[in-house]
Design a protein around this motif. Structure first.
Motif, PDB file in Angstrom:
ATOM      1  N   THR A  43       0.844  -1.199   0.000  1.00 39.47           N
ATOM      2  CA  THR A  43       0.000   0.000   0.000  1.00 39.47           C
ATOM      3  C   THR A  43       0.877   1.246   0.000  1.00 39.47           C
ATOM      4  N   ALA A  44       1.926   1.213   0.824  1.00 41.82           N
ATOM      5  CA  ALA A  44       2.835   2.362   0.888  1.00 41.82           C
ATOM      6  C   ALA A  44       3.507   2.586  -0.466  1.00 41.82           C
ATOM      7  N   LEU A  45       3.930   1.495  -1.101  1.00 42.91           N
ATOM      8  CA  LEU A  45       4.593   1.637  -2.402  1.00 42.91           C
ATOM      9  C   LEU A  45       3.614   2.163  -3.457  1.00 42.91           C
ATOM     10  N   ALA A  46       2.384   1.656  -3.439  1.00 41.50           N
ATOM     11  CA  ALA A  46       1.394   2.124  -4.422  1.00 41.50           C
ATOM     12  C   ALA A  46       1.142   3.618  -4.237  1.00 41.50           C
ATOM     13  N   HIS A  47       1.170   4.072  -2.980  1.00 44.94           N
ATOM     14  CA  HIS A  47       0.959   5.496  -2.725  1.00 44.94           C
ATOM     15  C   HIS A  47       2.107   6.325  -3.310  1.00 44.94           C
ATOM     16  N   LEU A  48       3.324   5.890  -3.059  1.00 46.47           N
ATOM     17  CA  LEU A  48       4.480   6.623  -3.616  1.00 46.47           C
ATOM     18  C   LEU A  48       4.388   6.650  -5.138  1.00 46.47           C
ATOM     19  N   ARG A  49       4.013   5.515  -5.687  1.00 50.24           N
ATOM     20  CA  ARG A  49       3.964   5.420  -7.146  1.00 50.24           C
ATOM     21  C   ARG A  49       2.956   6.390  -7.743  1.00 50.24           C
ATOM     22  N   SER A  50       1.799   6.511  -7.102  1.00 47.35           N
ATOM     23  CA  SER A  50       0.773   7.358  -7.711  1.00 47.35           C
ATOM     24  C   SER A  50       0.894   8.828  -7.324  1.00 47.35           C
ATOM     25  N   HIS A  51       1.624   9.146  -6.258  1.00 43.36           N
ATOM     26  CA  HIS A  51       1.658  10.544  -5.816  1.00 43.36           C
ATOM     27  C   HIS A  51       2.951  11.287  -6.118  1.00 43.36           C
ATOM     28  N   LEU A  52       3.988  10.563  -6.510  1.00 45.79           N
ATOM     29  CA  LEU A  52       5.245  11.262  -6.807  1.00 45.79           C
ATOM     30  C   LEU A  52       5.470  11.300  -8.303  1.00 45.79           C
ATOM     31  N   GLY A  53       5.973  12.425  -8.792  1.00 52.75           N
ATOM     32  CA  GLY A  53       6.274  12.557 -10.216  1.00 52.75           C
ATOM     33  C   GLY A  53       7.576  13.316 -10.383  1.00 52.75           C
ATOM     34  N   PRO A  54       7.992  13.502 -11.625  1.00 48.94           N
ATOM     35  CA  PRO A  54       9.285  14.154 -11.867  1.00 48.94           C
ATOM     36  C   PRO A  54       9.335  15.571 -11.300  1.00 48.94           C
ATOM     37  N   VAL A  55      10.431  15.925 -10.664  1.00 49.05           N
ATOM     38  CA  VAL A  55      10.601  17.288 -10.153  1.00 49.05           C
ATOM     39  C   VAL A  55      11.825  17.952 -10.774  1.00 49.05           C
ATOM     40  N   THR A  56      12.426  17.305 -11.742  1.00 49.98           N
ATOM     41  CA  THR A  56      13.648  17.859 -12.328  1.00 49.98           C
ATOM     42  C   THR A  56      13.375  18.415 -13.715  1.00 49.98           C
ATOM     43  N   GLN A  57      14.204  19.365 -14.111  1.00 48.56           N
ATOM     44  CA  GLN A  57      14.111  19.867 -15.469  1.00 48.56           C
ATOM     45  C   GLN A  57      14.836  18.915 -16.398  1.00 48.56           C
ATOM     46  N   THR A  58      14.728  19.206 -17.681  1.00 54.15           N
ATOM     47  CA  THR A  58      15.356  18.292 -18.631  1.00 54.15           C
ATOM     48  C   THR A  58      16.476  19.013 -19.368  1.00 54.15           C
ATOM     49  N   GLN A  59      17.346  18.241 -19.973  1.00 51.01           N
ATOM     50  CA  GLN A  59      18.429  18.820 -20.752  1.00 51.01           C
ATOM     51  C   GLN A  59      18.737  17.866 -21.903  1.00 51.01           C
ATOM     52  N   TYR A  60      19.495  18.396 -22.849  1.00 47.53           N
ATOM     53  CA  TYR A  60      19.846  17.634 -24.029  1.00 47.53           C
ATOM     54  C   TYR A  60      21.306  17.261 -23.891  1.00 47.53           C
ATOM     55  N   LEU A  61      21.634  15.985 -24.014  1.00 44.87           N
ATOM     56  CA  LEU A  61      23.026  15.562 -23.829  1.00 44.87           C
ATOM     57  C   LEU A  61      23.477  14.678 -24.987  1.00 44.87           C
ATOM     58  N   PRO A  62      24.783  14.772 -25.332  1.00 42.55           N
ATOM     59  CA  PRO A  62      25.328  13.785 -26.270  1.00 42.55           C
ATOM     60  C   PRO A  62      25.223  12.401 -25.627  1.00 42.55           C
ATOM     61  N   ILE A  63      24.957  11.371 -26.423  1.00 45.72           N
ATOM     62  CA  ILE A  63      24.697  10.053 -25.832  1.00 45.72           C
ATOM     63  C   ILE A  63      25.871   9.556 -24.996  1.00 45.72           C
ATOM     64  N   ALA A  64      27.092   9.935 -25.368  1.00 39.90           N
ATOM     65  CA  ALA A  64      28.251   9.439 -24.616  1.00 39.90           C
ATOM     66  C   ALA A  64      28.246   9.943 -23.177  1.00 39.90           C
ATOM     67  N   GLN A  65      27.508  11.020 -22.916  1.00 35.94           N
ATOM     68  CA  GLN A  65      27.452  11.544 -21.540  1.00 35.94           C
ATOM     69  C   GLN A  65      26.151  11.177 -20.839  1.00 35.94           C
ATOM     70  N   ALA A  66      25.373  10.316 -21.473  1.00 30.70           N
ATOM     71  CA  ALA A  66      24.013  10.114 -20.962  1.00 30.70           C
ATOM     72  C   ALA A  66      23.838   8.833 -20.147  1.00 30.70           C
ATOM     73  N   ALA A  67      24.932   8.101 -19.908  1.00 33.66           N
ATOM     74  CA  ALA A  67      24.793   6.847 -19.149  1.00 33.66           C
ATOM     75  C   ALA A  67      24.155   7.113 -17.794  1.00 33.66           C
ATOM     76  N   ASN A  68      23.232   6.249 -17.394  1.00 38.92           N
ATOM     77  CA  ASN A  68      22.541   6.318 -16.093  1.00 38.92           C
ATOM     78  C   ASN A  68      21.543   7.461 -15.969  1.00 38.92           C
ATOM     79  N   ARG A  69      21.440   8.285 -17.002  1.00 36.03           N
ATOM     80  CA  ARG A  69      20.435   9.345 -16.960  1.00 36.03           C
ATOM     81  C   ARG A  69      19.073   8.757 -17.310  1.00 36.03           C
ATOM     82  N   ILE A  70      18.037   9.509 -16.987  1.00 35.25           N
ATOM     83  CA  ILE A  70      16.681   9.041 -17.261  1.00 35.25           C
ATOM     84  C   ILE A  70      16.120   9.775 -18.466  1.00 35.25           C
ATOM     85  N   LEU A  71      15.627   9.024 -19.425  1.00 33.53           N
ATOM     86  CA  LEU A  71      15.122   9.617 -20.663  1.00 33.53           C
ATOM     87  C   LEU A  71      13.892  10.471 -20.390  1.00 33.53           C
TER      88      LEU A  71
END
Ligand code: AMP
Ligand code: MG
Length: 694
Positions: free
Chosen positions: A302-330
């Motif tokens: 129940t706790a996990l379902a709550h986090l899943r439905s109530h939290l969303g992205p809080v970061t801005q986005t940027q454009y990166l060359p693929i070689a620098q994009a490892a571990n980043r989120i699309l």
């Protein structure tokens, strides 16, 4: 290029007479500084035109500079205006339409006018789709009934936006032709009404107080959440009002910097990433951690379902060359820019020819030359001949089949081998791996090394990713000392902070070490104030219960956003959650084992949601137990465990202060909520630490 306000207008071919908002009426929104006011419902074009004149007059009189964007083609494909009015002047074309379009809420002449225009062109067309019952001479009902009208289907700008429609199609699902004919007269009247106070990009210098521009509200399709906003058009005008008004003056200038032609341009076309990057991330709601009341112990799921439905992205986005994009989120889906392989080629070193080959001995003459990777053979290979070909080399014309060099007897000018051989043997088709335009990776995915290879192969050089989530890590408690220093009686070393810092860094986030906070409310408040400026989210350990020295809980309580989740799980005391300013705070238990397990189970998926990722589901494997245990019903238990000889062993002590057990373990055993008696040999769920991305 600075605008104080951006007005976004979702134009429409429909004309509503009722009062209930309909999805295909006109919607508008006003944005400034990255925020949008509530969308305005304009039920028909007459109402919309009046609203535009009133709104723009008001903004102009306040001395504000305004950009008005319409999702409406401002011009037609090259050659149309010249043939129709004898001039390339798009703004004169607007006046031409204004003089001929008849529009009232219950009737208009768009289909007849389109037919009259068609009559000015050779052949049949360019306009098509008759939305009326009666036939109209010169207006075909089907697009393929048109011919020889001599005009392109789309403008260059339309080609730069995926899924755009041709303005020649007057009606039908998704068509834009009708609304263009019905919109140009309004644009013409706005121009004449505002005179020198208004200019039209990109046909005129952008130097007036009111600037009209054309755009498409389909450039950031993934950001429209159709499930949340019942009317898509309303959501779209809001989104683009936010995005365009968030652009810095130089980014806006960059979007407007195009070579103007009479076809005009769609603002943002081909550069949606600039718009996307400008969008301020949505912030969390104050009640995002509020759990339904009345549940004393909350099940883990129940706790996990709550986090899943109530939290969303809080970061801005940027454009990166693929070689620098490892571990980043699309932050957007990635499409193949090129087919892979781009052309049919050989999978082996051998000889290529036209297949198939029948059973029995074969003899083919060799052509001079060869095809190698990067050095294709550019002549056709005649039937009955073969060519030397190497792995990765393009198949020359006339070749679709390759035989391995090991299976061939080579003579000076010919090869012999035994059939049969299927057509296409040892050859790769163009696009068999990825076709151009295929979505190859989806939004929310954390980019793996393999993904970087996949994107490179598909011709993708840069990707839109989320900025790294800045995660502040704080320890609380008067008893804590920094590792490596001396500790007196009653003092212990801070184990949680370096452990959590390493954990969070391993998950790909940017760690902000917030140090230690004493058990002092005023000091903790200052630390949180400072952290809220530097971090997207704060993770603390200790002080999270409701005791005298649990200052984190007490402070969060004061914000009105506090929730103390009593989770039915062992190890784990309550999780303290809340917002400090608009930054989420996740308060983990102080006990190092509980802090670690709660971080793996709750903080990991929560951080991933906040970072823009898809939900992090943790997989385990069923393995036989080497231990015995009985547990009570009603709570989930996590045991420190390791696998030896294919069996799961657990750490001898379940004491949650025994941090060394975490190092002994290679994973956790997860025992489900109901009562259980585990005997040696029973299957239990083992989750290797690797599955928590450790
Ligand atoms: P608290 O949640 O603050 O009551 O702490 C619970 C237990 O965890 C106490 O024994 C604390 O001393 C211990 N503890 C709290 N924070 C840390 C830390 N950063 N490192 C090691 N132990 C801690
Ligand atoms: Mg404490």
């Amino acid at each position: 290029m600075k605008f104080d306000r951006v007005v976004t207008v979702d134009w429409s071919g429909g004309n509503d007479r009722g009062a209930t908002p309909k999805k295909d009426a006109i919607w508008a929104a006003i944005g400034s500084g990255g925020a949008a006011q509530d969308p305005v419902y304009l039920r028909n074009r007459q109402v919309a035109e009046r609203w535009l004149i009133d709104t723009l007059t008001d903004l102009r009189d306040q001395g504000l500079r305004v950009l008005v964007t319409f999702d409406l083609c401002f011009a037609y494909p090259d050659g149309f205006a010249t043939q129709l009015i004898g001039s390339e002047d798009t703004l004169a074309l607007w006046d031409w339409f204004a003089a001929r379009v008849e529009d009232a809420p219950d009737a208009n002449n768009r289909f007849d006018l389109a037919a009259q225009i068609n009559a000015q062109f050779l052949g049949t067309g360019p306009f098509w789709f008759n939305g009326l019952q009666r036939d109209i001479a010169g207006l075909p009902r089907k697009g393929n009934a048109r011919k020889d009208h001599g005009l392109p289907e789309k403008r260059s700008a339309d080609l730069a936006v995926a899924g755009s429609f041709s303005p020649w199609q007057l009606a039908g699902a998704g068509a834009v032709g009708g609304q263009v004919i019905m919109g140009l007269p309004t644009l013409s009247r706005l121009r004449h009404h505002f005179g020198a106070d208004l200019c039209v990009w990109p046909f005129q210098p952008v130097d007036a107080q009111i600037v009209l521009a054309e755009t498409y509200f389909s450039q950031l399709p993934d950001l429209i959440d159709a499930s949340r906003d019942t009317i898509k058009d309303a959501a779209q005008v809001m989104l683009y009002a936010r995005a365009f008004s968030a652009l810095s003056p130089d980014k806006m200038a960059a979007l407007m910097d195009i070579d103007a032609t009479p076809e005009g341009w769609v603002l943002g076309a081909g550069r949606a990433e600039i718009l996307r990057a400008a969008l301020p991330p949505p912030s969390l709601r104050n009640d995002c951690f509020a759990m339904p009341q009345g549940v004393h112990w909350t099940p883990v799921d129940t706790a996990l379902a709550h986090l899943r439905s109530h939290l969303g992205p809080v970061t801005q986005t940027q454009y990166l060359p693929i070689a620098q994009a490892a571990n980043r989120i699309l932050a957007a889906d990635v499409q193949a820019a090129r087919a892979h392989p781009p052309a049919p080629n050989s999978a082996v070193d051998g000889y290529g020819f036209a297949g198939p080959m029948p059973e029995g001995p074969q003899n083919l003459s060799l052509v001079a030359g060869r095809s190698a990777a990067g050095q294709p053979y550019s002549h056709p290979v005649p039937a009955g001949s073969a060519i030397r070909i190497l792995t990765g080399a393009n198949l020359p014309q006339g070749v679709d089949t390759v035989i391995l060099q090991e299976d061939v007897q080579l003579a000076a000018n010919n090869i012999r081998f035994n059939g049969p051989l299927k057509r296409g043997a040892n050859a790769r088709d163009a696009g068999e791996d990825m076709r151009k335009g295929d979505v190859i990776l989806t939004l929310g995915r954390r980019i793996t090394p393999a993904d970087i290879g996949t994107m490179a192969a598909a011709g993708v050089g840069q990707v839109s990713v989320h900025k790294r989530l800045a995660v502040g890590i704080l320890s609380t408690g008067d008893e804590l000392r920094d590792p490596g220093t001396t500790a007196d009686d009653g003092q212990i070393f801070d184990a949680n902070r370096p452990m959590l810092c390493a954990l969070v860094a391993g998950w790909g986030h940017a760690v902000v070490d917030l140090g230690r906070a004493p058990d002092n409310r005023a000091k903790l408040r200052n630390i949180l104030d400072d952290a809220a400026k530097r971090c997207d989210v704060i993770i603390s350990s200790g002080g999270a219960s409701a005791g005298d020295e649990d200052h984190m809980s007490a402070l969060l309580e004061g914000t009105g956003s506090f929730a103390l989740w009593r989770i039915a799980m062992k190890p784990g005391r309550p999780l303290a959650l809340g917002l400090w300013g608009d930054r989420p705070v996740i308060g983990l238990p102080g006990n190092p084992v509980a802090a670690m397990v709660c971080a793996l189970v709750f903080a990991r998926p929560a951080l991933r949601q906040l970072a823009g990722g898809t939900w992090a589901q943790t997989e385990g494997y069923l393995l036989p137990a080497a231990f015995e245990k009985s547990k009570k019903a009603g709570r989930r238990e996590y045991l420190r465990a390791r696998v030896d000889d294919g069996k799961v062993h657990v750490f001898p002590s379940e004491g949650s202060g025994r941090v060394s057990g975490l190092s002994w373990a290679t994973g956790l055993v997860e025992l489900d909520d109901p009562a259980q008696k585990v005997s040696p040999g029973d299957l239990v769920r083992f989750i290797p630490f690797g599955n928590y991305a450790l």
